[in-house]
Design an enzyme around this catalytic site. Structure first.
Site, PDB file in Angstrom:
ATOM      1  N   LYS A   1       0.833  -1.203   0.000  1.00 34.80           N
ATOM      2  CA  LYS A   1       0.000   0.000   0.000  1.00 34.80           C
ATOM      3  C   LYS A   1       0.870   1.257   0.000  1.00 34.80           C
ATOM      4  CE  LYS A   1      -1.535   2.342   3.267  1.00 34.80           C
ATOM      5  NZ  LYS A   1      -2.043   2.883   4.516  1.00 34.80           N
TER       6      LYS A   1
ATOM      7  N   ASP B   1      -6.151   0.287   0.726  1.00 34.92           N
ATOM      8  CA  ASP B   1      -6.243   0.152   2.186  1.00 34.92           C
ATOM      9  C   ASP B   1      -7.638  -0.381   2.519  1.00 34.92           C
ATOM     10  OD1 ASP B   1      -7.944   2.250   1.757  1.00 34.92           O
ATOM     11  OD2 ASP B   1      -6.945   3.637   3.124  1.00 34.92           O
TER      12      ASP B   1
END
Ligand code: SF4
Length: 232
Positions: free
Chosen positions: A108, A126
């Site tokens: 991420k 996320d």
């Protein structure tokens, strides 16, 4: 449509790879506002990756002790900076493979850096992006990494960067984990979620105004960090 509703960049888009990677590492499981509050002091003390690489963990601790898991994050930042200096000449690397080798950097974080700093097509997923895209019916996945893989196949390259920006904000303010605020959702008509919450509460105007205030305040904080006086 979503970019019109949420025009500001992501809160950790801080203008260069060094600031961005540090900001995103610190923002793990921590509110963006808290991280943006401490970053001016941190970057004033350590304006470059080289400065951070020679700082002790205790010195970094002192600058970030207001956020959760700060000691672990300080250790990650120290090791990350040392690795960037040793292996990459003090620069943040620009490939997914090299980025995820850095302590504290997962896919991420790496995707945020790649998309925002290097213009590489990537989508940072996320919990917000995972939840919202599943509810919308864009993907049908159990884990964020599966969502990332699925989104990379269906999202046009030119809007990949925006995908994280707008869905994080939609997830944070509107498509809440518990009871979503579908009554104010700009993509409600295109959403596949079966349990839409379409009844606006009595304080709907206050909720909308509060979101606008929070976004405005976050953007002011972000700009101060990205373009503040401490910038080297
Ligand atoms: S309509 Fe509701 S469930 Fe669908 S994306 Fe919007 S807030 Fe989320």
């Amino acid at each position: 449509m979503l970019k019109t509703r949420f025009p500001n960049p992501g809160a950790m888009e801080l203008g260069d790879p060094y600031r961005t990677v540090v900001g995103v590492v610190l923002s793990a499981r921590t509110r963006d506002e808290q991280v943006l509050r401490l970053l001016p002091g941190l970057f004033a003390a350590f304006p470059t990756m080289e400065d951070l690489s020679v700082a002790t963990v205790a010195e970094i601790d002192k600058r970030i002790s207001t956020i959760g898991m700060y000691h672990q994050k300080a250790k990650h930042l120290s090791q990350l900076a040392k690795l960037c200096v040793e292996r990459h000449g003090g620069l943040v690397p620009s490939t997914m493979g090299e980025l995820v080798e850095l302590p504290g950097v997962g896919r991420k974080t790496a995707s945020v850096v790649l998309a925002c700093c290097f213009g590489t097509p990537s989508i940072a997923v996320d919990t917000h992006v995972h939840r919202v895209t599943n509810r919308l019916g864009w993907v049908k996945t159990k884990m964020p990494q599966q969502t990332e893989t699925a989104l990379l196949k269906i999202v046009p390259t030119k809007v990949m960067r925006l995908t994280n920006q707008v869905f994080v904000k939609l997830g944070r303010y509107v498509c809440l984990p518990g009871k979503p605020r579908c009554w104010m959702c700009p993509v409600q008509k295109d959403c596949a979620f079966k349990k839409q919450n379409l009844v606006a509460p009595k304080d709907a105007d206050e909720v909308v105004a509060d979101i606008a205030r929070r976004e405005d305040s976050l953007e002011k904080q972000r700009l101060a960090v990205a373009y503040g006086k401490h910038r080297s």
